[in-house]
Design an enzyme around this catalytic site. Structure first.
Site, PDB file in Angstrom:
ATOM      1  N   HIS A 159      -2.345   8.814   1.737  1.00  0.00           N
ATOM      2  CA  HIS A 159      -1.175   7.940   1.750  1.00  0.00           C
ATOM      3  C   HIS A 159      -0.411   7.936   0.422  1.00  0.00           C
ATOM      4  O   HIS A 159       0.796   7.705   0.417  1.00  0.00           O
ATOM      5  CB  HIS A 159      -1.580   6.507   2.100  1.00  0.00           C
ATOM      6  CG  HIS A 159      -1.909   6.339   3.553  1.00  0.00           C
ATOM      7  ND1 HIS A 159      -2.927   7.041   4.169  1.00  0.00           N
ATOM      8  CD2 HIS A 159      -1.357   5.559   4.520  1.00  0.00           C
ATOM      9  CE1 HIS A 159      -2.989   6.686   5.446  1.00  0.00           C
ATOM     10  NE2 HIS A 159      -2.045   5.802   5.681  1.00  0.00           N
ATOM     11  N   HIS A 209       5.309   8.875   9.914  1.00  0.00           N
ATOM     12  CA  HIS A 209       4.310   8.465   8.927  1.00  0.00           C
ATOM     13  C   HIS A 209       3.081   9.373   8.985  1.00  0.00           C
ATOM     14  O   HIS A 209       2.572   9.821   7.951  1.00  0.00           O
ATOM     15  CB  HIS A 209       3.912   7.005   9.174  1.00  0.00           C
ATOM     16  CG  HIS A 209       2.806   6.523   8.286  1.00  0.00           C
ATOM     17  ND1 HIS A 209       2.960   6.372   6.925  1.00  0.00           N
ATOM     18  CD2 HIS A 209       1.522   6.166   8.566  1.00  0.00           C
ATOM     19  CE1 HIS A 209       1.827   5.937   6.399  1.00  0.00           C
ATOM     20  NE2 HIS A 209       0.941   5.808   7.374  1.00  0.00           N
ATOM     21  N   GLU A 242      -8.483  -5.372   0.257  1.00  0.00           N
ATOM     22  CA  GLU A 242      -8.382  -4.130  -0.498  1.00  0.00           C
ATOM     23  C   GLU A 242      -8.793  -4.307  -1.957  1.00  0.00           C
ATOM     24  O   GLU A 242      -8.127  -3.849  -2.885  1.00  0.00           O
ATOM     25  CB  GLU A 242      -6.956  -3.554  -0.413  1.00  0.00           C
ATOM     26  CG  GLU A 242      -6.900  -2.050  -0.632  1.00  0.00           C
ATOM     27  CD  GLU A 242      -5.544  -1.471  -0.303  1.00  0.00           C
ATOM     28  OE1 GLU A 242      -4.741  -1.315  -1.229  1.00  0.00           O
ATOM     29  OE2 GLU A 242      -5.290  -1.176   0.871  1.00  0.00           O
ATOM     30  N   LYS A 295      -2.526  -5.828   7.466  1.00  0.00           N
ATOM     31  CA  LYS A 295      -1.521  -5.516   6.446  1.00  0.00           C
ATOM     32  C   LYS A 295      -0.143  -5.472   7.113  1.00  0.00           C
ATOM     33  O   LYS A 295       0.076  -4.693   8.035  1.00  0.00           O
ATOM     34  CB  LYS A 295      -1.828  -4.177   5.764  1.00  0.00           C
ATOM     35  CG  LYS A 295      -3.045  -4.248   4.850  1.00  0.00           C
ATOM     36  CD  LYS A 295      -3.462  -2.893   4.343  1.00  0.00           C
ATOM     37  CE  LYS A 295      -2.545  -2.374   3.275  1.00  0.00           C
ATOM     38  NZ  LYS A 295      -3.088  -1.144   2.634  1.00  0.00           N
ATOM     39  N   LYS A 312     -12.426   1.307  11.206  1.00  0.00           N
ATOM     40  CA  LYS A 312     -11.542   0.479  10.386  1.00  0.00           C
ATOM     41  C   LYS A 312     -12.018  -0.966  10.362  1.00  0.00           C
ATOM     42  O   LYS A 312     -11.963  -1.626   9.312  1.00  0.00           O
ATOM     43  CB  LYS A 312     -10.103   0.552  10.880  1.00  0.00           C
ATOM     44  CG  LYS A 312      -9.154  -0.216   9.951  1.00  0.00           C
ATOM     45  CD  LYS A 312      -7.713   0.138  10.135  1.00  0.00           C
ATOM     46  CE  LYS A 312      -6.862  -0.562   9.065  1.00  0.00           C
ATOM     47  NZ  LYS A 312      -5.429  -0.253   9.191  1.00  0.00           N
ATOM     48  N   ARG A 370       5.111 -20.903   7.363  1.00  0.00           N
ATOM     49  CA  ARG A 370       3.951 -20.562   6.522  1.00  0.00           C
ATOM     50  C   ARG A 370       2.806 -19.918   7.311  1.00  0.00           C
ATOM     51  O   ARG A 370       1.654 -19.940   6.890  1.00  0.00           O
ATOM     52  CB  ARG A 370       3.438 -21.793   5.761  1.00  0.00           C
ATOM     53  CG  ARG A 370       4.432 -22.371   4.765  1.00  0.00           C
ATOM     54  CD  ARG A 370       3.776 -23.435   3.904  1.00  0.00           C
ATOM     55  NE  ARG A 370       4.698 -23.924   2.894  1.00  0.00           N
ATOM     56  CZ  ARG A 370       5.496 -24.990   3.073  1.00  0.00           C
ATOM     57  NH1 ARG A 370       5.452 -25.658   4.214  1.00  0.00           N
ATOM     58  NH2 ARG A 370       6.299 -25.384   2.099  1.00  0.00           N
ATOM     59  N   ASN A 427      -6.544   4.589   2.252  1.00  0.00           N
ATOM     60  CA  ASN A 427      -5.314   5.174   1.723  1.00  0.00           C
ATOM     61  C   ASN A 427      -5.413   6.687   1.528  1.00  0.00           C
ATOM     62  O   ASN A 427      -4.496   7.287   0.959  1.00  0.00           O
ATOM     63  CB  ASN A 427      -4.960   4.521   0.377  1.00  0.00           C
ATOM     64  CG  ASN A 427      -4.506   3.085   0.549  1.00  0.00           C
ATOM     65  OD1 ASN A 427      -3.768   2.765   1.469  1.00  0.00           O
ATOM     66  ND2 ASN A 427      -4.962   2.211  -0.336  1.00  0.00           N
ATOM     67  N   GLU A 478      -4.009   9.892  11.459  1.00  0.00           N
ATOM     68  CA  GLU A 478      -4.840   8.753  11.054  1.00  0.00           C
ATOM     69  C   GLU A 478      -6.227   8.842  11.695  1.00  0.00           C
ATOM     70  O   GLU A 478      -7.220   8.436  11.088  1.00  0.00           O
ATOM     71  CB  GLU A 478      -4.167   7.435  11.438  1.00  0.00           C
ATOM     72  CG  GLU A 478      -2.846   7.160  10.720  1.00  0.00           C
ATOM     73  CD  GLU A 478      -3.021   6.725   9.268  1.00  0.00           C
ATOM     74  OE1 GLU A 478      -4.172   6.666   8.781  1.00  0.00           O
ATOM     75  OE2 GLU A 478      -1.997   6.448   8.617  1.00  0.00           O
ATOM     76  N   HIS A 504       3.246   8.641   1.176  1.00  0.00           N
ATOM     77  CA  HIS A 504       4.296   7.648   0.961  1.00  0.00           C
ATOM     78  C   HIS A 504       5.396   8.192   0.062  1.00  0.00           C
ATOM     79  O   HIS A 504       6.581   7.904   0.256  1.00  0.00           O
ATOM     80  CB  HIS A 504       3.708   6.380   0.344  1.00  0.00           C
ATOM     81  CG  HIS A 504       2.990   5.508   1.326  1.00  0.00           C
ATOM     82  ND1 HIS A 504       2.181   4.461   0.929  1.00  0.00           N
ATOM     83  CD2 HIS A 504       2.954   5.514   2.681  1.00  0.00           C
ATOM     84  CE1 HIS A 504       1.690   3.859   2.007  1.00  0.00           C
ATOM     85  NE2 HIS A 504       2.134   4.490   3.069  1.00  0.00           N
ATOM     86  N   ARG A 540     -11.879  -0.933   0.952  1.00  0.00           N
ATOM     87  CA  ARG A 540     -10.772  -0.735   1.883  1.00  0.00           C
ATOM     88  C   ARG A 540      -9.758   0.286   1.374  1.00  0.00           C
ATOM     89  O   ARG A 540      -9.043   0.910   2.160  1.00  0.00           O
ATOM     90  CB  ARG A 540     -10.078  -2.073   2.160  1.00  0.00           C
ATOM     91  CG  ARG A 540      -8.936  -1.955   3.154  1.00  0.00           C
ATOM     92  CD  ARG A 540      -8.469  -3.298   3.643  1.00  0.00           C
ATOM     93  NE  ARG A 540      -7.301  -3.157   4.503  1.00  0.00           N
ATOM     94  CZ  ARG A 540      -6.860  -4.093   5.320  1.00  0.00           C
ATOM     95  NH1 ARG A 540      -7.487  -5.249   5.390  1.00  0.00           N
ATOM     96  NH2 ARG A 540      -5.801  -3.885   6.067  1.00  0.00           N
TER      97      ARG A 540
END
Length: 357
Positions: free
Chosen positions: A249, A266, A238, A144, A228, A122, A246, A186, A253, A242
């Site tokens: 992205h 990427h 997010e 993330k 960031k 956990r 993206n 980025e 993506h 935040r």
């Protein structure tokens, strides 16, 4: 001497260390965190071949007992099958609740190792040692973590903050040029979404980055991480701000998914996505052709693609349709207003497809 940035998240706050020669100092830095001696180091064969001996010596010198486990190179590592193999390795190594899982590698290694850390017992402490420019300026910061589903990228994941990020700049020296260029996408993104002055700095110092100038690299890594960190501190999960991270992205993506996560890095996909998003904004009268031109020129100088590949529109539309940010047939896209400022706005799939066409 290493620079240090704090990501302020209350009890989940952590430090980002950035500088040369940090691999051998990792053990000393981690001694501050009250960790168990055993730890699992997740890497791939290429990265481990370069850096595992130095890291192992540093960890051993500080009293840690590291166990190395290798995952496949590239997006093939980001699967539930590989995550299960990491659980097996953690069990074999006797990892307890205060034992860390350490990611030594790029964003893919960080994603799957972080996903395992978030879910083993956990949640156990997670350490990021990013070895690519993209991971140092983006993927390693913010918590993330995820693995892919065959029908979409990062669909299975969590928000799980690292206990520390150690960005050793000397690891960038062994990167293939294509990986450095992919990471620059980025970096450039931060200039567009938050800091026009940083964008101008990149225009002036891009050659230094591509030539491996350590001073310039330290500047862009620390500034990217600081930007960031500011966003993450204000919006950890997010819920609002935040989401501006993206930028590029949504379409990026979709390019990755439509090409089987095997054709583009990427950052290359994000570069194409940024230009597509800019063109959506131009069509709406939000963003100028002149600033779009500056963005195109900087990305091209960085050796990044700016035109989308010729893909079957139906495949592309399906990939867009699986985006996590879609709601009632509309995408929540990040669109630029001017360099240094963006907004999040609903965009129809038809509007995106018109730009793609």
């Amino acid at each position: 001497m290493a620079g240090e940035l704090k990501v302020d998240l209350g009890e989940r706050s952590y430090s980002i260390y950035c500088g040369s020669g940090l691999l051998k100092e990792t053990g000393r830095l981690l001694k501050k965190l009250d960790l168990a001696p055993s730890c699992l180091v997740v890497s791939n064969a290429v990265v481990a071949g370069h850096y595992w001996p130095t890291l192992e010596l540093g960890l051993n010198a500080a009293g840690f007992h590291p166990h190395l486990v290798l995952v496949p190179d590239g997006e093939e590592a980001k699967t539930l099958k590989v995550a299960a193999e990491l659980y097996d390795a953690a069990l074999a190594a006797g990892l307890e609740r205060r034992a860390a899982i350490i990611a030594l590698g790029g964003g893919v290694v960080g994603d799957v190792a972080g996903f395992a850390a978030a879910t083993w017992l956990r949640g156990v402490p997670f350490i990021q040692i990013p070895t690519t420019l993209l991971a140092q300026v983006d993927a390693s910061v913010g918590g993330k973590v995820a693995v892919n589903h065959p029908r979409g990228k990062n669909l299975i994941g969590a928000f799980y903050q690292p206990a520390a990020v150690i960005a050793a700049l000397d690891t960038l020296a062994t990167l293939p040029p294509r990986e450095v260029r992919a990471g620059l996408a980025e970096v450039i993104k931060y200039g567009v979404i938050m800091d026009a002055g940083f964008f101008a700095y990149l225009e002036d110092h891009l050659d230094g980055v591509l030539q491996g100038n350590e001073g310039v690299l330290e500047t862009i890594v620390l500034r990217s991480c600081a930007l960031k960190a500011e966003i993450v501190a204000r919006d950890e999960r997010e819920g609002g701000l935040r989401a501006i991270l993206n930028f590029g992205h949504t379409i990026g993506h979709a390019v990755e998914a439509a090409t089987g996560f095997a054709t583009y890095r990427h950052g290359e996909a994000v570069a194409m996505g940024m230009i597509a998003a800019a063109r959506v904004a131009v069509r709406r009268g939000m963003f100028s052709e002149g600033e779009t031109g500056r963005l195109v020129e900087l990305l091209q100088r960085a050796g990044l693609p700016v035109e989308l590949p010729a893909l079957d529109p139906a495949i592309f539309r399906e990939a867009l349709g699986h985006d996590k940010k879609i709601l009632q047939g509309r995408l929540r896209m990040v669109l630029p207003e001017r360099l240094g400022r963006v907004q999040i706005t609903p965009v129809s799939l038809e509007e995106v497809m018109a730009v793609i066409s």
